[in-house]
Write a protein that holds these residues in place. Structure first.
Motif, short mmCIF file in Angstrom:
data_model
loop_
_atom_site.label_atom_id
_atom_site.label_comp_id
_atom_site.label_asym_id
_atom_site.label_seq_id
_atom_site.Cartn_x
_atom_site.Cartn_y
_atom_site.Cartn_z
N SER A 4 42.20 45.53 50.69
CA SER A 4 42.71 44.86 49.49
C SER A 4 41.80 43.72 49.06
CB SER A 4 44.14 44.36 49.71
OG SER A 4 44.17 43.35 50.69
N ILE A 5 41.21 43.02 50.02
CA ILE A 5 40.28 41.95 49.69
C ILE A 5 39.04 42.53 49.01
CG2 ILE A 5 38.73 40.19 50.66
CD1 ILE A 5 40.90 39.75 52.83
N LEU A 6 38.51 43.60 49.58
CA LEU A 6 37.34 44.24 48.98
C LEU A 6 37.66 44.82 47.61
CD1 LEU A 6 35.78 46.01 52.09
CD2 LEU A 6 34.99 43.94 50.93
N LEU A 9 37.66 41.98 45.15
CA LEU A 9 36.30 41.55 44.83
C LEU A 9 35.60 42.53 43.90
CD1 LEU A 9 35.08 40.25 48.30
CD2 LEU A 9 35.62 38.89 46.27
N ARG A 10 35.78 43.82 44.14
CA ARG A 10 35.19 44.84 43.25
C ARG A 10 35.75 44.74 41.85
NH1 ARG A 10 36.62 48.91 47.03
NH2 ARG A 10 35.23 48.63 48.77
N GLN A 11 37.06 44.54 41.76
CA GLN A 11 37.71 44.44 40.46
C GLN A 11 37.21 43.22 39.69
OE1 GLN A 11 41.94 43.74 40.61
NE2 GLN A 11 42.25 44.88 38.71
N ARG A 12 37.08 42.09 40.37
CA ARG A 12 36.58 40.88 39.72
C ARG A 12 35.14 41.05 39.25
NH1 ARG A 12 38.32 35.63 42.94
NH2 ARG A 12 37.96 34.72 40.90
N HIS A 13 34.33 41.73 40.06
CA HIS A 13 32.94 41.99 39.69
C HIS A 13 32.87 42.90 38.46
CE1 HIS A 13 28.66 42.51 40.10
NE2 HIS A 13 28.83 43.81 40.07
#
Length: 63
Positions: A4-6, A9-13
Motif C-alpha cells: 500500500s505504501i508503494l 508512492l506510485r500514484q503520487r508520482h
C-alpha cells in the motif's frame, strides 16, 4: 502494508507527472476543460501539504 505504501508512492508520482505534462503544453485547452487556469494549477502545486514526521510515515510498519 508495504504494497500500500508503494502503491501510494506510485500514484503520487503518476499524478505529478500528469500535472506537469499539462503545464508543459503550450496550449491551455486541457486545463480549461477541467476548469483551471495555468496560474491556479501552478499555485496548487506550490501549496504543499505539510510534511509528516518520519515517525508518522513509518509508524504503519511497526503497528
Amino acid at each position: 502494508m508495504i504494497r500500500s505504501i508503494l502503491a501510494n508512492l506510485r500514484q503520487r508520482h503518476a499524478l505529478r507527472q500528469s500535472v506537469n505534462g499539462l503545464l508543459r503544453r503550450a496550449d491551455d485547452h486541457l486545463l480549461e476543460d477541467i476548469g483551471l487556469t495555468r496560474a491556479e494549477m501552478e499555485s496548487l502545486l506550490a501549496a504543499r501539504l505539510p510534511r509528516q514526521a518520519k515517525s508518522e510515515v513509518y509508524a504503519v510498519l511497526y503497528a
